[in-house]
Structure formats: C-alpha cells, structure tokens
Design a protein around this motif. Structure first.
Motif, PDB file in Angstrom:
ATOM      1  N   SER A   1       6.319  -3.671 -11.552  1.00 23.41           N
ATOM      2  CA  SER A   1       7.409  -3.512 -10.289  1.00 23.41           C
ATOM      3  C   SER A   1       6.943  -2.302  -9.756  1.00 23.41           C
ATOM      4  O   SER A   1       7.053  -2.231  -8.573  1.00 23.41           O
ATOM      5  CB  SER A   1       8.734  -2.854 -11.034  1.00 23.41           C
ATOM      6  OG  SER A   1       8.598  -1.935 -11.702  1.00 23.41           O
ATOM      7  N   GLN A   2       6.170  -1.463 -10.175  1.00 22.94           N
ATOM      8  CA  GLN A   2       5.205  -0.368  -9.345  1.00 22.94           C
ATOM      9  C   GLN A   2       4.283  -0.608  -8.391  1.00 22.94           C
ATOM     10  O   GLN A   2       4.428  -0.470  -7.219  1.00 22.94           O
ATOM     11  CB  GLN A   2       4.970   0.887 -10.158  1.00 22.94           C
ATOM     12  CG  GLN A   2       5.939   1.727 -10.903  1.00 22.94           C
ATOM     13  CD  GLN A   2       5.213   2.733 -11.721  1.00 22.94           C
ATOM     14  OE1 GLN A   2       4.134   2.718 -12.154  1.00 22.94           O
ATOM     15  NE2 GLN A   2       5.830   4.254 -11.719  1.00 22.94           N
ATOM     16  N   GLN A   3       3.566  -1.586  -9.108  1.00 22.67           N
ATOM     17  CA  GLN A   3       2.669  -2.437  -7.988  1.00 22.67           C
ATOM     18  C   GLN A   3       3.093  -3.176  -6.931  1.00 22.67           C
ATOM     19  O   GLN A   3       2.563  -3.100  -5.766  1.00 22.67           O
ATOM     20  CB  GLN A   3       1.613  -3.199  -8.726  1.00 22.67           C
ATOM     21  CG  GLN A   3       0.814  -2.358  -9.981  1.00 22.67           C
ATOM     22  CD  GLN A   3      -0.052  -3.236 -10.534  1.00 22.67           C
ATOM     23  OE1 GLN A   3       0.561  -4.530 -10.957  1.00 22.67           O
ATOM     24  NE2 GLN A   3      -1.198  -3.082 -10.999  1.00 22.67           N
ATOM     25  N   ARG A   4       4.199  -3.674  -7.250  1.00 27.11           N
ATOM     26  CA  ARG A   4       4.905  -4.418  -6.043  1.00 27.11           C
ATOM     27  C   ARG A   4       5.595  -3.444  -5.140  1.00 27.11           C
ATOM     28  O   ARG A   4       5.381  -3.803  -3.947  1.00 27.11           O
ATOM     29  CB  ARG A   4       6.030  -5.300  -6.775  1.00 27.11           C
ATOM     30  CG  ARG A   4       5.491  -6.619  -7.017  1.00 27.11           C
ATOM     31  CD  ARG A   4       6.562  -7.629  -7.624  1.00 27.11           C
ATOM     32  NE  ARG A   4       6.586  -7.468  -8.976  1.00 27.11           N
ATOM     33  CZ  ARG A   4       7.877  -7.294  -9.768  1.00 27.11           C
ATOM     34  NH1 ARG A   4       8.987  -7.053  -9.135  1.00 27.11           N
ATOM     35  NH2 ARG A   4       7.771  -7.028 -10.933  1.00 27.11           N
ATOM     36  N   ARG A   5       6.186  -2.482  -5.589  1.00 28.12           N
ATOM     37  CA  ARG A   5       6.680  -1.333  -4.462  1.00 28.12           C
ATOM     38  C   ARG A   5       5.637  -0.761  -3.792  1.00 28.12           C
ATOM     39  O   ARG A   5       5.698  -0.386  -2.469  1.00 28.12           O
ATOM     40  CB  ARG A   5       7.291  -0.357  -5.362  1.00 28.12           C
ATOM     41  CG  ARG A   5       8.937  -0.642  -5.654  1.00 28.12           C
ATOM     42  CD  ARG A   5       9.494   0.526  -6.334  1.00 28.12           C
ATOM     43  NE  ARG A   5      10.195  -0.011  -7.450  1.00 28.12           N
ATOM     44  CZ  ARG A   5      10.072   0.696  -8.719  1.00 28.12           C
ATOM     45  NH1 ARG A   5       9.473   1.734  -8.859  1.00 28.12           N
ATOM     46  NH2 ARG A   5      10.711  -0.009  -9.740  1.00 28.12           N
ATOM     47  N   TRP A   6       4.317  -0.358  -4.321  1.00 27.28           N
ATOM     48  CA  TRP A   6       3.543   0.175  -3.746  1.00 27.28           C
ATOM     49  C   TRP A   6       2.806  -0.928  -2.689  1.00 27.28           C
ATOM     50  O   TRP A   6       2.593  -0.444  -1.543  1.00 27.28           O
ATOM     51  CB  TRP A   6       2.231   0.446  -4.556  1.00 27.28           C
ATOM     52  CG  TRP A   6       0.914   1.266  -3.895  1.00 27.28           C
ATOM     53  CD1 TRP A   6      -0.259   0.642  -3.537  1.00 27.28           C
ATOM     54  CD2 TRP A   6       1.192   2.378  -3.028  1.00 27.28           C
ATOM     55  NE1 TRP A   6      -0.784   1.357  -2.929  1.00 27.28           N
ATOM     56  CE2 TRP A   6      -0.313   2.549  -2.672  1.00 27.28           C
ATOM     57  CE3 TRP A   6       1.873   3.347  -2.679  1.00 27.28           C
ATOM     58  CZ2 TRP A   6      -0.610   3.625  -1.761  1.00 27.28           C
ATOM     59  CZ3 TRP A   6       1.596   4.467  -2.207  1.00 27.28           C
ATOM     60  CH2 TRP A   6       0.401   4.606  -1.611  1.00 27.28           C
ATOM     61  N   ARG A   7       2.547  -2.130  -3.079  1.00 23.42           N
ATOM     62  CA  ARG A   7       2.235  -3.143  -2.095  1.00 23.42           C
ATOM     63  C   ARG A   7       3.124  -3.172  -0.828  1.00 23.42           C
ATOM     64  O   ARG A   7       2.838  -3.560   0.413  1.00 23.42           O
ATOM     65  CB  ARG A   7       2.034  -4.506  -2.609  1.00 23.42           C
ATOM     66  CG  ARG A   7       0.712  -4.316  -3.322  1.00 23.42           C
ATOM     67  CD  ARG A   7       0.215  -5.854  -3.844  1.00 23.42           C
ATOM     68  NE  ARG A   7      -0.977  -5.924  -4.691  1.00 23.42           N
ATOM     69  CZ  ARG A   7      -1.503  -6.827  -5.349  1.00 23.42           C
ATOM     70  NH1 ARG A   7      -0.906  -7.901  -5.289  1.00 23.42           N
ATOM     71  NH2 ARG A   7      -2.664  -6.698  -5.723  1.00 23.42           N
ATOM     72  N   ARG A   8       4.370  -3.243  -1.185  1.00 22.05           N
ATOM     73  CA  ARG A   8       5.400  -3.458   0.112  1.00 22.05           C
ATOM     74  C   ARG A   8       5.428  -2.302   0.780  1.00 22.05           C
ATOM     75  O   ARG A   8       5.679  -2.229   1.874  1.00 22.05           O
ATOM     76  CB  ARG A   8       6.913  -3.539  -0.752  1.00 22.05           C
ATOM     77  CG  ARG A   8       8.006  -4.233   0.189  1.00 22.05           C
ATOM     78  CD  ARG A   8       9.097  -4.333  -0.375  1.00 22.05           C
ATOM     79  NE  ARG A   8       9.112  -4.264  -1.876  1.00 22.05           N
ATOM     80  CZ  ARG A   8      10.071  -3.997  -2.547  1.00 22.05           C
ATOM     81  NH1 ARG A   8      11.260  -4.291  -2.316  1.00 22.05           N
ATOM     82  NH2 ARG A   8       9.842  -3.918  -3.939  1.00 22.05           N
TER      83      ARG A   8
END
Length: 136
Positions: A6-13
């Motif tokens: 979820s952190q990687q998804r947030r960072w990409r967003r």
C-alpha cells in the motif's frame, strides 16, 4: 507478477501528481538550506585565527577580552577596534556571505529605512534597518 504494498501504491500515486511531487522537492531543498542558515547569514565570523589560536564564534560566544578588548561581554565583531585586531598581521577571520544576522541593525545605510537593495544589503532593509535577506 509484482505485487505492490500500500505504501508503494501511495508513493506512485503521489509521484503522478507532478505539482505535489515538485513541491516536495522544493520544500526539501529549502529545508536543508535553512539548516545551514547561520553559515549563510550571520554577524559573527565562522572561524577566527587570532594569536595562534582558532576560534569558532558561530558556535560559541567569546568575551571581548579574548581579542584584546577591555570588557568581559560578548564580542561585537562589527566594532572597529575588534576589526583592527582581527585583521592585524598573522590574524584572520572567515565571515559568512551575508554579514548581517536576522536582528542586526545596519547603521551604515546611506538611504532612509526601509532601504532599497544595495551592494551591502542584497534585498534591502526593513523599516527598522534590518537586512531582509538575513530575515528571510
């Protein structure tokens, strides 16, 4: 197939939002620069070599008697007597790029305050005669 946390998804967003991403970088650079503000703008020398000893006034306050003065008060490095002592044979001092602190009043301005930008005050002075660049 790669699974994202979820952190990687947030960072990409977040990176996809260009304005926010560049603002983060600008804020980070300004924050890092502010950590070294005393080295950019200060009315005390960064380092002094006086009578075969090194002093660091930007870190520690030295009494005027250390540099040949009469008083046991913190040294005023803009005083002409102290300037003469620090610039005499064999002695030297390294000053910051802007020789004013955030609360130093410039009594040497030739125009009334608030003064426009000049060679001594890059962004001018405020209504009390303090350097705007140092206060920034």
């Amino acid at each position: 197939m790669e699974t994202l946390t979820s952190q990687q998804r947030r960072w990409r967003r977040f990176k996809a939002n260009k304005r926010g991403y560049y603002s983060l970088w600008i804020f980070s650079m300004l924050f890092i620069l502010s950590l070294f503000a005393e080295l950019w703008s200060n009315d005390r020398p960064i380092m002094v070599y006086y009578e075969n000893h090194y002093y660091f006034p930007v870190i520690k306050d030295y009494p005027e008697t250390t540099f040949g003065g009469d008083f046991d008060t913190p040294t005023d490095y803009k005083d002409s007597f102290i300037q003469t002592r620090l610039n005499s044979a064999g002695n030297w001092a390294i000053y910051p790029l802007n020789p004013y602190s955030y609360n130093t009043i410039n009594f040497q301005t030739t125009t009334p305050n608030p003064a426009p930008p000049s060679n001594s005050n890059l962004l001018g002075t405020d209504d009390h005669g303090r350097d705007v660049f140092a206060r920034l």
